[in-house]
Every structure is written in structure tokens, then in C-alpha cells.
Design a protein around this motif. Structure first.
Motif, PDB file in Angstrom:
ATOM      1  N   ILE A   1     124.014  51.330  63.976  1.00 19.40           N
ATOM      2  CA  ILE A   1     125.185  50.663  64.136  1.00 19.40           C
ATOM      3  C   ILE A   1     126.327  51.132  63.311  1.00 19.40           C
ATOM      4  O   ILE A   1     127.464  51.356  63.989  1.00 19.40           O
ATOM      5  CB  ILE A   1     124.956  49.081  63.614  1.00 19.40           C
ATOM      6  N   VAL A   2     126.093  51.733  61.952  1.00 21.01           N
ATOM      7  CA  VAL A   2     127.119  52.279  61.297  1.00 21.01           C
ATOM      8  C   VAL A   2     126.686  53.674  60.680  1.00 21.01           C
ATOM      9  O   VAL A   2     125.912  53.835  60.519  1.00 21.01           O
ATOM     10  CB  VAL A   2     127.496  51.351  60.058  1.00 21.01           C
ATOM     11  N   GLU A   3     127.740  54.461  60.831  1.00 18.76           N
ATOM     12  CA  GLU A   3     127.387  55.741  60.011  1.00 18.76           C
ATOM     13  C   GLU A   3     128.506  55.953  58.736  1.00 18.76           C
ATOM     14  O   GLU A   3     129.623  55.673  59.025  1.00 18.76           O
ATOM     15  CB  GLU A   3     127.622  57.138  60.983  1.00 18.76           C
ATOM     16  N   LEU A   4     127.945  56.208  57.773  1.00 20.60           N
ATOM     17  CA  LEU A   4     128.684  56.778  56.557  1.00 20.60           C
ATOM     18  C   LEU A   4     129.091  57.843  56.590  1.00 20.60           C
ATOM     19  O   LEU A   4     128.008  58.621  55.642  1.00 20.60           O
ATOM     20  CB  LEU A   4     128.303  55.938  55.135  1.00 20.60           C
ATOM     21  N   SER A   5     129.887  58.570  57.311  1.00 18.49           N
ATOM     22  CA  SER A   5     129.889  59.946  57.428  1.00 18.49           C
ATOM     23  C   SER A   5     130.088  60.869  56.076  1.00 18.49           C
ATOM     24  O   SER A   5     129.871  62.019  55.925  1.00 18.49           O
ATOM     25  CB  SER A   5     131.157  60.329  58.535  1.00 18.49           C
ATOM     26  N   PHE A   6     130.901  60.229  55.081  1.00 21.70           N
ATOM     27  CA  PHE A   6     131.117  60.906  53.877  1.00 21.70           C
ATOM     28  C   PHE A   6     129.876  61.023  52.961  1.00 21.70           C
ATOM     29  O   PHE A   6     129.766  62.084  52.189  1.00 21.70           O
ATOM     30  CB  PHE A   6     132.054  59.972  52.960  1.00 21.70           C
ATOM     31  N   LEU A   7     128.662  60.594  53.370  1.00 20.59           N
ATOM     32  CA  LEU A   7     127.646  60.920  52.940  1.00 20.59           C
ATOM     33  C   LEU A   7     126.647  61.901  53.424  1.00 20.59           C
ATOM     34  O   LEU A   7     125.642  62.167  53.056  1.00 20.59           O
ATOM     35  CB  LEU A   7     126.777  59.645  52.688  1.00 20.59           C
ATOM     36  N   SER A   8     127.145  62.378  54.674  1.00 17.39           N
ATOM     37  CA  SER A   8     126.666  63.511  55.154  1.00 17.39           C
ATOM     38  C   SER A   8     125.189  63.349  55.745  1.00 17.39           C
ATOM     39  O   SER A   8     124.334  64.489  55.734  1.00 17.39           O
ATOM     40  CB  SER A   8     126.809  65.000  54.332  1.00 17.39           C
ATOM     41  N   GLY A   9     124.776  62.154  56.063  1.00 20.74           N
ATOM     42  CA  GLY A   9     123.544  61.892  56.414  1.00 20.74           C
ATOM     43  C   GLY A   9     123.031  62.700  57.968  1.00 20.74           C
ATOM     44  O   GLY A   9     121.951  63.013  57.956  1.00 20.74           O
ATOM     45  N   LYS A  10     124.141  62.875  58.672  1.00 20.73           N
ATOM     46  CA  LYS A  10     123.848  63.763  59.866  1.00 20.73           C
ATOM     47  C   LYS A  10     123.324  65.062  59.703  1.00 20.73           C
ATOM     48  O   LYS A  10     122.340  65.265  60.463  1.00 20.73           O
ATOM     49  CB  LYS A  10     125.038  63.978  60.537  1.00 20.73           C
ATOM     50  N   GLU A  11     123.495  65.658  58.684  1.00 19.18           N
ATOM     51  CA  GLU A  11     123.042  66.986  58.419  1.00 19.18           C
ATOM     52  C   GLU A  11     121.631  66.867  58.075  1.00 19.18           C
ATOM     53  O   GLU A  11     120.848  67.863  58.462  1.00 19.18           O
ATOM     54  CB  GLU A  11     123.899  67.682  56.965  1.00 19.18           C
ATOM     55  N   LYS A  12     121.273  65.927  57.386  1.00 16.80           N
ATOM     56  CA  LYS A  12     119.679  65.667  56.976  1.00 16.80           C
ATOM     57  C   LYS A  12     118.979  65.538  58.391  1.00 16.80           C
ATOM     58  O   LYS A  12     117.689  65.943  57.859  1.00 16.80           O
ATOM     59  CB  LYS A  12     119.785  64.662  56.042  1.00 16.80           C
ATOM     60  N   ILE A  13     119.344  64.766  59.276  1.00 15.79           N
ATOM     61  CA  ILE A  13     118.450  64.611  60.267  1.00 15.79           C
ATOM     62  C   ILE A  13     118.727  65.208  61.504  1.00 15.79           C
ATOM     63  O   ILE A  13     117.952  65.357  62.593  1.00 15.79           O
ATOM     64  CB  ILE A  13     118.688  63.086  60.621  1.00 15.79           C
ATOM     65  N   ALA A  14     119.901  66.111  61.487  1.00 17.62           N
ATOM     66  CA  ALA A  14     120.057  66.969  62.773  1.00 17.62           C
ATOM     67  C   ALA A  14     118.977  67.787  63.152  1.00 17.62           C
ATOM     68  O   ALA A  14     118.834  68.264  64.626  1.00 17.62           O
ATOM     69  CB  ALA A  14     121.279  68.008  62.650  1.00 17.62           C
ATOM     70  N   GLY A  15     118.157  68.371  62.260  1.00 16.55           N
ATOM     71  CA  GLY A  15     116.985  69.158  62.690  1.00 16.55           C
ATOM     72  C   GLY A  15     116.044  68.451  63.599  1.00 16.55           C
ATOM     73  O   GLY A  15     115.167  69.166  64.343  1.00 16.55           O
ATOM     74  N   TYR A  16     116.057  67.244  63.642  1.00 20.26           N
ATOM     75  CA  TYR A  16     114.973  66.453  64.233  1.00 20.26           C
ATOM     76  C   TYR A  16     115.420  66.268  66.012  1.00 20.26           C
ATOM     77  O   TYR A  16     114.479  66.184  66.600  1.00 20.26           O
ATOM     78  CB  TYR A  16     114.750  64.925  63.650  1.00 20.26           C
ATOM     79  N   THR A  17     116.574  66.071  66.219  1.00 18.31           N
ATOM     80  CA  THR A  17     117.275  66.029  67.538  1.00 18.31           C
ATOM     81  C   THR A  17     118.527  65.886  67.451  1.00 18.31           C
ATOM     82  O   THR A  17     119.212  65.858  66.468  1.00 18.31           O
ATOM     83  CB  THR A  17     116.653  64.573  67.889  1.00 18.31           C
ATOM     84  N   PRO A  18     119.072  66.491  68.518  1.00 20.55           N
ATOM     85  CA  PRO A  18     120.660  66.439  68.787  1.00 20.55           C
ATOM     86  C   PRO A  18     121.312  65.205  68.928  1.00 20.55           C
ATOM     87  O   PRO A  18     122.502  64.892  68.508  1.00 20.55           O
ATOM     88  CB  PRO A  18     121.055  67.435  69.800  1.00 20.55           C
ATOM     89  N   HIS A  19     120.263  64.344  69.335  1.00 18.45           N
ATOM     90  CA  HIS A  19     120.955  62.887  69.831  1.00 18.45           C
ATOM     91  C   HIS A  19     121.094  61.827  68.492  1.00 18.45           C
ATOM     92  O   HIS A  19     120.079  61.361  68.149  1.00 18.45           O
ATOM     93  CB  HIS A  19     120.014  62.316  70.887  1.00 18.45           C
ATOM     94  N   ILE A  20     122.487  61.727  67.941  1.00 18.41           N
ATOM     95  CA  ILE A  20     122.505  61.070  66.929  1.00 18.41           C
ATOM     96  C   ILE A  20     123.802  60.377  67.160  1.00 18.41           C
ATOM     97  O   ILE A  20     124.838  60.750  67.060  1.00 18.41           O
ATOM     98  CB  ILE A  20     122.596  61.710  65.748  1.00 18.41           C
ATOM     99  N   GLU A  21     123.561  59.082  67.271  1.00 18.87           N
ATOM    100  CA  GLU A  21     124.486  58.095  67.693  1.00 18.87           C
ATOM    101  C   GLU A  21     124.756  56.760  66.797  1.00 18.87           C
ATOM    102  O   GLU A  21     123.952  56.505  66.100  1.00 18.87           O
ATOM    103  CB  GLU A  21     124.489  57.759  69.198  1.00 18.87           C
ATOM    104  N   SER A  22     126.144  56.126  66.891  1.00 19.32           N
ATOM    105  CA  SER A  22     126.365  55.190  66.029  1.00 19.32           C
ATOM    106  C   SER A  22     127.630  54.519  66.689  1.00 19.32           C
ATOM    107  O   SER A  22     128.365  55.282  67.259  1.00 19.32           O
ATOM    108  CB  SER A  22     126.586  55.523  64.680  1.00 19.32           C
ATOM    109  N   VAL A  23     127.562  53.251  66.480  1.00 18.47           N
ATOM    110  CA  VAL A  23     128.629  52.384  67.128  1.00 18.47           C
ATOM    111  C   VAL A  23     130.028  52.693  66.295  1.00 18.47           C
ATOM    112  O   VAL A  23     131.133  52.716  67.013  1.00 18.47           O
ATOM    113  CB  VAL A  23     128.637  50.890  67.210  1.00 18.47           C
ATOM    114  N   ILE A  24     129.809  52.769  65.015  1.00 15.76           N
ATOM    115  CA  ILE A  24     131.112  52.871  64.045  1.00 15.76           C
ATOM    116  C   ILE A  24     130.897  53.896  63.147  1.00 15.76           C
ATOM    117  O   ILE A  24     129.671  53.919  62.482  1.00 15.76           O
ATOM    118  CB  ILE A  24     131.689  51.456  63.693  1.00 15.76           C
ATOM    119  N   SER A  25     132.180  54.784  62.851  1.00 18.32           N
ATOM    120  CA  SER A  25     131.762  55.703  61.592  1.00 18.32           C
ATOM    121  C   SER A  25     132.926  55.331  60.715  1.00 18.32           C
ATOM    122  O   SER A  25     134.041  55.259  60.912  1.00 18.32           O
ATOM    123  CB  SER A  25     131.829  57.082  62.370  1.00 18.32           C
ATOM    124  N   TYR A  26     132.443  55.526  59.395  1.00 21.21           N
ATOM    125  CA  TYR A  26     133.433  55.453  58.169  1.00 21.21           C
ATOM    126  C   TYR A  26     133.614  56.666  57.652  1.00 21.21           C
ATOM    127  O   TYR A  26     132.567  57.434  57.509  1.00 21.21           O
ATOM    128  CB  TYR A  26     133.180  54.201  57.427  1.00 21.21           C
TER     129      TYR A  26
END
Ligand code: AMP
Length: 181
Positions: free
Chosen positions: A156-181
Motif C-alpha cells: 500500500i505504502v512505500e517509504l522510499s527514503f528507507l531504500s527497501g526497494k534495493e533490498k528486494i529488487a533481486g527477487y523480481t522487477p515487479h515492485i508496486e505500491s499505491v503511494i510513496s513517501y
């Protein structure tokens, strides 16, 4: 057309999320999504937004305790696929597989029931908030260890300043969120 449908899901979600400072510990700005659940239409629209972002139909959705359960069941219903809970240690009653990961202070363990994921299933992982990504990565490790493939992450929410995407990008390119802060 009603006023509700004229306002975008992102705007309504942003207006509904409550910021709680210093919870559960000092320095954390907690994104409280419980006010979202007061609005059934918004919950429905969040699930629709996440479903419409998928490029392929998953075989199952894995939902992370506990705030991933709420919209997770809507996703399972809309996609007409099985829902598989990932829970904190000691909550699942049958035989489990566990994965322990590092937190800022100490460790946490997540579990999944063994044998629920069929070999080669494409599994969507859902949680409410992507923060550092440790929780989502742990869920992905459980899916893989049970013979599944990570089809995508939906938050639902991504807290982009915590860079969580980088940690999980290796599993799949599909990472979606409805809102990003
Ligand atoms: P992380 O493993 O750091 O990505 O943390 C993700 C988990 O912690 C999710 O299950 C969230 O529910 C919760 N979480 C972490 N940080 C926050 C925050 N600032 N606001 C709301 N929930 C959070």
C-alpha cells in the motif's frame, strides 16, 4: 459520477493515512493505515489499483502478518487465487518453515506453513508498508525455500527514503505500491 470516484485513490489514501510520531519507538514516524479500513470503497480501490498494476496473474498471494492480512484477502478474492499467511514465530499451528532476519536491534523470525506452495508457483507478496525491506525479503526467502517463485511485491505504502526497494529488487522487477513517501 460520485465525488468519491472523481478523487484519485492516491489522494484519498494520502488523506486517510495517519502519521503517528514516535511509535513504536522514538524517532519513528509510523504510517497508521487503520483509518483506511473505515472506508470500504477506498479499501476496494486500493486492491483494484494493485491488481491493475500486475503484468501477469499470480498463482497465490503471500500476505505478511499482520497488517498485510487486510488488503491481502481482497487481493486474493479479486485475483481468485489462494491466500497464504506468513506469520511471526509460533503463530502457525501446523508444520512450518522459518526464516530469521536481522532488525536494527536484534532479530525476527517469520514462518510459513510447509507444503502449501506448489512447486513453481508464481507468488505475489503483499504487505502494508515497505520500509527497509527486511520483512518483504524474509517473506520472499520463505516463498523460494518452499519451491515458489516471487512474481512480485505489492504494498500500500512505500517509504522510499528507507531504500527497501534495493533490498528486494533481486527477487523480481515487479515492485508496486499505491503511494510513496
Ligand atoms: P521493514 O522490514 O523495515 O520493511 O518493515 C516493514 C514492516 O514494518 C511492515 O510490516 C510494516 O507494517 C512495518 N513498518 C515499518 N516501518 C513502518 C512505518 N514507518 N510505518 C508503518 N509501518 C511500518
Amino acid at each position: 459520477m460520485s465525488i468519491t470516484t472523481q478523487t484519485s485513490v492516491v489522494e484519498r489514501l494520502n488523506a486517510s493515512i495517519r502519521d503517528v510520531p514516535d511509535f513504536p519507538q522514538p524517532g519513528i514516524l509510523f504510517k497508521d493505515i487503520t483509518p483506511v479500513f473505515l472506508d470500504w470503497q477506498l479499501c476496494n480501490d486500493i486492491a483494484d489499483a494493485l491488481v491493475s498494476g500486475l503484468s501477469s496473474q499470480p498463482d497465490a498471494v503471500c500476505v505478511v502478518e499482520s497488517r498485510g492480512f487486510f488488503i491481502g484477502m481482497l487481493l486474493a478474492q479479486k485475483l481468485r487465487i489462494p491466500l497464504i499467511p506468513v506469520r511471526k514465530k509460533g503463530k502457525l499451528p501446523a508444520e512450518t518453515r522459518a526464516f530469521t532476519y536481522t532488525l536494527e536491534y536484534g532479530t525476527a523470525t517469520l514462518e510459513i506453513h510447509k507444503g502449501v506452495i506448489k512447486n513453481g508457483w508464481n507468488v505475489l507478496i503483499h504487505d502494508d508498508v515497505l520500509a527497509t525491506g527486511g520483512t518483504a525479503a524474509a517473506a520472499a526467502e520463505l516463498v523460494k525455500a518452499e519451491g515458489g517463485q516471487v512474481a512480485g511485491f505489492a504494498f500500500i505504502v512505500e517509504l522510499s527514503f528507507l531504500s527497501g526497494k534495493e533490498k528486494i529488487a533481486g527477487y523480481t522487477p515487479h515492485i508496486e505500491s499505491v503511494i510513496s513517501y
